[in-house]
Scaffold this motif. Structure first.
Motif, short mmCIF file in Angstrom:
data_model
loop_
_atom_site.label_atom_id
_atom_site.label_comp_id
_atom_site.label_asym_id
_atom_site.label_seq_id
_atom_site.Cartn_x
_atom_site.Cartn_y
_atom_site.Cartn_z
N GLY A 82 0.79 -1.22 0.00
CA GLY A 82 0.00 0.00 0.00
C GLY A 82 0.82 1.26 0.00
N LEU A 83 1.99 1.23 -0.65
CA LEU A 83 2.90 2.37 -0.66
C LEU A 83 2.94 3.03 -2.02
CD1 LEU A 83 5.90 0.74 1.28
CD2 LEU A 83 3.92 1.94 2.22
N VAL A 84 3.52 4.21 -2.07
CA VAL A 84 3.86 4.85 -3.34
C VAL A 84 5.37 5.07 -3.32
CG1 VAL A 84 1.61 5.97 -3.51
CG2 VAL A 84 3.51 7.22 -2.51
N THR A 85 5.86 5.73 -4.34
CA THR A 85 7.28 6.05 -4.41
C THR A 85 7.46 7.25 -5.31
OG1 THR A 85 9.49 5.09 -4.73
CG2 THR A 85 7.80 4.50 -6.35
N GLY A 86 8.67 7.52 -5.74
CA GLY A 86 8.91 8.66 -6.60
C GLY A 86 8.72 8.32 -8.07
N GLY A 87 8.84 9.34 -8.91
CA GLY A 87 8.78 9.14 -10.36
C GLY A 87 7.39 8.75 -10.84
N MET A 88 7.34 8.33 -12.12
CA MET A 88 6.07 7.92 -12.69
C MET A 88 5.53 6.67 -12.02
SD MET A 88 5.61 10.37 -14.70
CE MET A 88 4.16 9.89 -15.63
N ALA A 89 6.42 5.85 -11.49
CA ALA A 89 5.97 4.67 -10.75
C ALA A 89 5.14 5.10 -9.55
CB ALA A 89 7.17 3.84 -10.30
N ILE A 148 5.84 14.54 -5.77
CA ILE A 148 4.90 13.43 -5.87
C ILE A 148 4.50 12.92 -4.50
CG2 ILE A 148 4.63 11.04 -6.68
CD1 ILE A 148 6.60 11.86 -8.97
N LEU A 149 5.47 12.78 -3.62
CA LEU A 149 5.18 12.29 -2.27
C LEU A 149 4.31 13.28 -1.50
CD1 LEU A 149 8.68 10.83 -1.44
CD2 LEU A 149 6.56 9.53 -1.66
N ALA A 150 4.54 14.56 -1.71
CA ALA A 150 3.70 15.57 -1.05
C ALA A 150 2.24 15.42 -1.50
CB ALA A 150 4.22 16.97 -1.36
N ALA A 151 2.05 15.08 -2.78
CA ALA A 151 0.70 14.90 -3.31
C ALA A 151 0.02 13.67 -2.72
CB ALA A 151 0.74 14.79 -4.83
N SER A 152 0.80 12.72 -2.20
CA SER A 152 0.21 11.49 -1.65
C SER A 152 -0.22 11.65 -0.19
CB SER A 152 1.23 10.35 -1.75
OG SER A 152 2.29 10.51 -0.83
N LEU A 153 0.11 12.76 0.44
CA LEU A 153 -0.20 12.96 1.86
C LEU A 153 -1.70 12.80 2.18
CD1 LEU A 153 2.16 15.88 2.93
CD2 LEU A 153 1.95 13.66 4.06
N PRO A 154 -2.61 13.32 1.35
CA PRO A 154 -4.04 13.16 1.69
C PRO A 154 -4.53 11.72 1.53
CG PRO A 154 -3.69 15.02 0.19
CD PRO A 154 -2.43 14.22 0.19
N PRO A 162 0.03 8.12 7.88
CA PRO A 162 1.38 8.62 8.21
C PRO A 162 2.47 7.57 8.07
CG PRO A 162 -0.21 9.49 9.77
CD PRO A 162 -0.96 8.50 8.93
N THR A 163 2.21 6.35 8.55
CA THR A 163 3.24 5.30 8.46
C THR A 163 3.51 4.95 7.01
OG1 THR A 163 2.59 4.37 10.60
CG2 THR A 163 3.85 2.94 9.11
N GLN A 164 2.46 4.83 6.21
CA GLN A 164 2.63 4.53 4.79
C GLN A 164 3.40 5.65 4.09
OE1 GLN A 164 -1.62 3.94 4.01
NE2 GLN A 164 -1.10 1.93 3.16
N PHE A 165 3.13 6.88 4.48
CA PHE A 165 3.83 8.00 3.86
C PHE A 165 5.32 7.94 4.15
CE2 PHE A 165 5.59 12.30 4.25
CZ PHE A 165 5.43 12.74 2.94
N LEU A 166 5.68 7.70 5.40
CA LEU A 166 7.10 7.63 5.77
C LEU A 166 7.80 6.47 5.07
CD1 LEU A 166 6.89 8.39 9.60
CD2 LEU A 166 7.68 9.91 7.77
N LEU A 167 7.12 5.34 4.94
CA LEU A 167 7.70 4.21 4.22
C LEU A 167 7.83 4.52 2.73
CD1 LEU A 167 5.87 1.23 5.94
CD2 LEU A 167 8.28 1.84 6.16
#
Length: 207
Positions: free
Chosen positions: A41-48, A168-174, A178-183
């Motif tokens: 359930g994570l995201v990452t950087g770039g287009m991925a 991109i990560l800033a856009a994923s905050l909503p 919090p734990t998923q965001f940090l990971l």
């Protein structure tokens, strides 16, 4: 100190077999990393990262979103890096999409540790991007921009990607807890760490 490889110093091009092998490894690594991050359930950087983020909001697989998002960047790949780079990038994207769609038929991940998924998934995505970049291909999107800036201006691809990753990560905050965001931040750092360490001007780039 060991003497430099004369073949690399002379800029000897890769053979077709070497290119195909690198493509297979690079595309497989990127796909596997996407699967690991998606399972946690994570995201990452770039287009991925954008593809993963949208896959949580839309009823479409991350692999398909990955290629759809990259379509506008294929023109940039042709203009900034040449026809050969564009063709290889398109092929890499199609391969990643195909592998991502087939992945559920090959294996299923359950009860994945989030920290392991972030570090392992991010690292192998970085290694996949590195393998493709060294054989004159990209994975699209911000990766193309980063590689173009490195080639034309000497900017480090990893550091350039890191700026885009932060947005991109800033856009994923909503969307993320919090734990998923940090990971997810850790996964993006793992990708950029690979590129900062091994894909920089003056080192072997394969072309």
């Amino acid at each position: 100190m060991n003497a430099p490889d004369p073949a690399l110093a002379a800029g000897k091009p890769h053979s077709l077999v070497e290119d195909v092998y690198a493509f297979a490894i690079g595309c497989a690594f990127v796909t596997l990393g996407l699967v690991w991050l998606k399972s946690a359930g994570l995201v990452t950087g770039g287009m991925a990262g954008i593809a993963l983020l949208l896959s949580y909001l839309l009823p479409l697989p991350a692999g398909l979103l990955f290629t759809l998002l990259n379509l506008p960047f294929f023109w940039l790949a042709r203009r900034s890096m040449g026809n050969g780079f564009m063709v290889r990038t398109v092929l890499a994207n199609l391969a990643i999409t195909g592998l991502a769609l087939l992945a559920p038929l090959a294996f299923r991940l359950e009860d994945v540790n989030g920290l392991f998924a972030a570090l392992f998934g991010g690292t192998i995505i970085g290694m996949g991007i590195l393998a493709l970049a060294r054989h004159h291909a990209g994975v699209g999107g911000l990766g193309i921009v980063a590689l173009a800036l490195q080639r034309r201006r000497g900017w480090n691809a990893g550091r350039t990607s890191l700026i885009g990753d932060a947005i991109i990560l800033a856009a994923s905050l909503p969307v993320l807890a919090p734990t998923q965001f940090l990971l997810s931040v850790a996964s993006a750092a793992a990708i950029s760490g690979v590129l900062i360490a091994w894909h920089r001007p003056g080192r072997y780039t394969g072309y």
